[in-house]
Design a protein around this motif. Structure first.
Motif, PDB file in Angstrom:
ATOM      1  N   GLU A  50     105.168  72.588 -59.953  1.00 22.39           N
ATOM      2  CA  GLU A  50     106.408  72.032 -60.518  1.00 22.39           C
ATOM      3  C   GLU A  50     106.170  70.663 -61.154  1.00 22.39           C
ATOM      4  OE1 GLU A  50     106.516  72.817 -56.894  1.00 22.39           O
ATOM      5  OE2 GLU A  50     106.772  74.859 -57.605  1.00 22.39           O
ATOM      6  N   ASN A  51     105.153  69.946 -60.675  1.00 21.06           N
ATOM      7  CA  ASN A  51     104.883  68.596 -61.188  1.00 21.06           C
ATOM      8  C   ASN A  51     103.855  68.585 -62.323  1.00 21.06           C
ATOM      9  OD1 ASN A  51     106.681  67.266 -59.487  1.00 21.06           O
ATOM     10  ND2 ASN A  51     105.191  67.184 -57.829  1.00 21.06           N
ATOM     11  N   GLU A  52     103.347  69.751 -62.692  1.00 21.96           N
ATOM     12  CA  GLU A  52     102.346  69.808 -63.753  1.00 21.96           C
ATOM     13  C   GLU A  52     102.944  69.257 -65.046  1.00 21.96           C
ATOM     14  OE1 GLU A  52      99.304  73.002 -65.779  1.00 21.96           O
ATOM     15  OE2 GLU A  52      99.928  73.270 -63.710  1.00 21.96           O
ATOM     16  N   GLY A  53     102.143  68.425 -65.729  1.00 20.34           N
ATOM     17  CA  GLY A  53     102.568  67.811 -66.985  1.00 20.34           C
ATOM     18  C   GLY A  53     103.260  66.470 -66.796  1.00 20.34           C
ATOM     19  N   LYS A  54     103.600  66.112 -65.565  1.00 20.28           N
ATOM     20  CA  LYS A  54     104.251  64.816 -65.323  1.00 20.28           C
ATOM     21  C   LYS A  54     103.232  63.692 -65.417  1.00 20.28           C
ATOM     22  CE  LYS A  54     108.138  66.400 -62.611  1.00 20.28           C
ATOM     23  NZ  LYS A  54     108.866  66.278 -61.353  1.00 20.28           N
ATOM     24  N   THR A  55     103.728  62.502 -65.777  1.00 22.25           N
ATOM     25  CA  THR A  55     102.870  61.325 -65.899  1.00 22.25           C
ATOM     26  C   THR A  55     102.561  60.773 -64.508  1.00 22.25           C
ATOM     27  OG1 THR A  55     103.835  60.808 -68.034  1.00 22.25           O
ATOM     28  CG2 THR A  55     102.669  59.030 -66.926  1.00 22.25           C
ATOM     29  N   ILE A  56     101.284  60.429 -64.300  1.00 18.51           N
ATOM     30  CA  ILE A  56     100.834  59.833 -63.042  1.00 18.51           C
ATOM     31  C   ILE A  56      99.923  58.652 -63.355  1.00 18.51           C
ATOM     32  CG2 ILE A  56     100.958  61.990 -61.734  1.00 18.51           C
ATOM     33  CD1 ILE A  56      97.873  62.150 -62.004  1.00 18.51           C
ATOM     34  N   LEU A  57      99.647  57.839 -62.331  1.00 19.00           N
ATOM     35  CA  LEU A  57      98.659  56.774 -62.475  1.00 19.00           C
ATOM     36  C   LEU A  57      97.366  57.256 -61.833  1.00 19.00           C
ATOM     37  CD1 LEU A  57     100.799  53.598 -61.698  1.00 19.00           C
ATOM     38  CD2 LEU A  57      99.910  54.347 -63.906  1.00 19.00           C
ATOM     39  N   VAL A  58      96.292  57.186 -62.588  1.00 19.95           N
ATOM     40  CA  VAL A  58      94.987  57.653 -62.129  1.00 19.95           C
ATOM     41  C   VAL A  58      94.142  56.431 -61.767  1.00 19.95           C
ATOM     42  CG1 VAL A  58      92.924  58.951 -62.771  1.00 19.95           C
ATOM     43  CG2 VAL A  58      95.160  59.623 -63.695  1.00 19.95           C
ATOM     44  N   PRO A  59      93.647  56.378 -60.515  1.00 19.74           N
ATOM     45  CA  PRO A  59      92.838  55.216 -60.129  1.00 19.74           C
ATOM     46  C   PRO A  59      91.439  55.264 -60.751  1.00 19.74           C
ATOM     47  CG  PRO A  59      92.951  56.789 -58.328  1.00 19.74           C
ATOM     48  CD  PRO A  59      93.841  57.316 -59.418  1.00 19.74           C
ATOM     49  N   LEU A  60      91.070  54.173 -61.411  1.00 19.61           N
ATOM     50  CA  LEU A  60      89.702  54.042 -61.918  1.00 19.61           C
ATOM     51  C   LEU A  60      88.860  53.244 -60.928  1.00 19.61           C
ATOM     52  CD1 LEU A  60      90.125  53.368 -65.738  1.00 19.61           C
ATOM     53  CD2 LEU A  60      89.559  55.498 -64.577  1.00 19.61           C
ATOM     54  N   THR A  61      89.496  52.239 -60.302  1.00 18.80           N
ATOM     55  CA  THR A  61      88.881  51.457 -59.231  1.00 18.80           C
ATOM     56  C   THR A  61      89.950  51.267 -58.162  1.00 18.80           C
ATOM     57  OG1 THR A  61      89.548  49.288 -60.084  1.00 18.80           O
ATOM     58  CG2 THR A  61      87.468  50.199 -60.929  1.00 18.80           C
ATOM     59  N   ASN A  62      89.652  50.457 -57.142  1.00 15.80           N
ATOM     60  CA  ASN A  62      90.643  50.204 -56.094  1.00 15.80           C
ATOM     61  C   ASN A  62      91.862  49.463 -56.612  1.00 15.80           C
ATOM     62  OD1 ASN A  62      89.278  51.472 -54.041  1.00 15.80           O
ATOM     63  ND2 ASN A  62      88.196  49.623 -53.388  1.00 15.80           N
ATOM     64  N   SER A  63      91.716  48.757 -57.726  1.00 15.68           N
ATOM     65  CA  SER A  63      92.833  47.951 -58.211  1.00 15.68           C
ATOM     66  C   SER A  63      93.217  48.229 -59.663  1.00 15.68           C
ATOM     67  CB  SER A  63      92.487  46.466 -58.063  1.00 15.68           C
ATOM     68  OG  SER A  63      91.340  46.157 -58.814  1.00 15.68           O
ATOM     69  N   MET A  64      92.574  49.203 -60.299  1.00 19.68           N
ATOM     70  CA  MET A  64      92.892  49.480 -61.693  1.00 19.68           C
ATOM     71  C   MET A  64      93.275  50.951 -61.866  1.00 19.68           C
ATOM     72  SD  MET A  64      90.855  48.510 -65.167  1.00 19.68           S
ATOM     73  CE  MET A  64      89.588  49.743 -65.211  1.00 19.68           C
ATOM     74  N   TYR A  65      94.463  51.149 -62.461  1.00 15.44           N
ATOM     75  CA  TYR A  65      94.997  52.489 -62.685  1.00 15.44           C
ATOM     76  C   TYR A  65      95.311  52.654 -64.164  1.00 15.44           C
ATOM     77  CZ  TYR A  65      95.645  52.639 -57.629  1.00 15.44           C
ATOM     78  OH  TYR A  65      95.435  52.628 -56.277  1.00 15.44           O
ATOM     79  N   VAL A  66      95.171  53.878 -64.641  1.00 15.06           N
ATOM     80  CA  VAL A  66      95.532  54.183 -66.019  1.00 15.06           C
ATOM     81  C   VAL A  66      96.500  55.368 -66.005  1.00 15.06           C
ATOM     82  CG1 VAL A  66      93.374  53.327 -67.026  1.00 15.06           C
ATOM     83  CG2 VAL A  66      93.541  55.709 -66.324  1.00 15.06           C
ATOM     84  N   PRO A  67      97.399  55.428 -66.985  1.00 11.00           N
ATOM     85  CA  PRO A  67      98.329  56.555 -67.013  1.00 11.00           C
ATOM     86  C   PRO A  67      97.610  57.851 -67.388  1.00 11.00           C
ATOM     87  CG  PRO A  67      98.797  54.995 -68.794  1.00 11.00           C
ATOM     88  CD  PRO A  67      97.666  54.450 -68.010  1.00 11.00           C
ATOM     89  N   GLY A  68      98.079  58.925 -66.813  1.00 16.06           N
ATOM     90  CA  GLY A  68      97.522  60.236 -67.110  1.00 16.06           C
ATOM     91  C   GLY A  68      98.584  61.301 -66.894  1.00 16.06           C
ATOM     92  N   LYS A  69      98.247  62.527 -67.212  1.00 14.48           N
ATOM     93  CA  LYS A  69      99.185  63.642 -67.000  1.00 14.48           C
ATOM     94  C   LYS A  69      98.585  64.573 -65.963  1.00 14.48           C
ATOM     95  CE  LYS A  69     101.877  63.604 -71.085  1.00 14.48           C
ATOM     96  NZ  LYS A  69     103.121  63.024 -70.647  1.00 14.48           N
ATOM     97  N   LEU A  70      99.428  65.029 -65.079  1.00 15.98           N
ATOM     98  CA  LEU A  70      98.995  65.947 -64.031  1.00 15.98           C
ATOM     99  C   LEU A  70      98.749  67.318 -64.645  1.00 15.98           C
ATOM    100  CD1 LEU A  70      98.477  65.990 -61.018  1.00 15.98           C
ATOM    101  CD2 LEU A  70     100.846  66.599 -60.658  1.00 15.98           C
ATOM    102  N   LYS A  71      97.537  67.818 -64.445  1.00 19.93           N
ATOM    103  CA  LYS A  71      97.142  69.084 -65.043  1.00 19.93           C
ATOM    104  C   LYS A  71      96.316  69.849 -64.015  1.00 19.93           C
ATOM    105  CE  LYS A  71      95.092  70.792 -69.273  1.00 19.93           C
ATOM    106  NZ  LYS A  71      94.400  70.461 -70.508  1.00 19.93           N
ATOM    107  N   ASN A  72      96.318  71.156 -64.083  1.00 21.92           N
ATOM    108  CA  ASN A  72      95.546  71.974 -63.143  1.00 21.92           C
ATOM    109  C   ASN A  72      95.896  71.642 -61.694  1.00 21.92           C
ATOM    110  OD1 ASN A  72      94.026  73.953 -64.290  1.00 21.92           O
ATOM    111  ND2 ASN A  72      92.142  72.760 -64.391  1.00 21.92           N
ATOM    112  N   CYS A  73      97.113  71.877 -61.320  1.00 18.80           N
ATOM    113  CA  CYS A  73      97.620  71.472 -60.008  1.00 18.80           C
ATOM    114  C   CYS A  73      97.028  72.257 -58.839  1.00 18.80           C
ATOM    115  CB  CYS A  73      99.146  71.578 -59.982  1.00 18.80           C
ATOM    116  SG  CYS A  73      99.920  70.346 -61.030  1.00 18.80           S
TER     117      CYS A  73
END
Length: 148
Positions: A54-77
């Motif tokens: 149900e959440n596939e395609g929704k925007t999420i924050l993806v962690p690159l490090t412990n303190s840095m996140y980038v926006p992404g889309k939830l895919k392949n749930c």
């Protein structure tokens, strides 16, 4: 080989007490680190509950490090990438990943319980040493009072 604490001198007892205090601090520090790991594992396991079709395609924050996140889309749930340690990552199904986290949580919990037992024992030993030291000091004071 066990040594009767009452046979040790005050300086020896003080050294044993100091060593026990250092061990208690080390155990407490290790337990705190394990509790942090346990909490992170539980957070990771809880996060899996939000990865649903149900959440596939929704925007999420993806962690690159412990303190840095980038926006992404939830895919392949149905699949996630799990850090299995020492820089290795494995693709797992969400159910398999949840089971993996549960095994890790159980392992950490068992180690925490073992460490708690060791901590209690070390604290009892320290209390015993302090009691013997107090008895020796009281005995010395009594001897000095009688000598006067």
């Amino acid at each position: 080989m066990a040594v009767n604490a009452s046979q040790l001198s005050l300086p020896q007892l003080d050294n044993v007490k100091t060593q026990l205090e250092e061990e208690v601090q080390l155990i407490q520090s290790s337990m705190q680190q394990l509790k942090t790991v346990q909490r992170k594992l539980k957070d990771s396991q809880d996060s899996l509950e939000t990865i649903t079709p149900e959440n596939e395609g929704k925007t999420i924050l993806v962690p690159l490090t412990n303190s840095m996140y980038v926006p992404g889309k939830l895919k392949n749930c149905d699949k996630v990438i799990v850090d299995v340690g020492t820089g290795y990552y494995v693709e797992k199904g969400t159910k398999e990943a949840s089971q993996f986290f549960q095994r890790k949580i159980d392992y950490v919990t068992k180690n925490l319980e073992k460490m708690q037992g060791v901590l209690i024992e070390k604290m009892k030993m320290r209390e015993s040493i302090v009691s013997v030291m107090q008895m020796k000091i009281a005995g010395m004071e009594q001897t000095q009072t009688v000598a006067k």
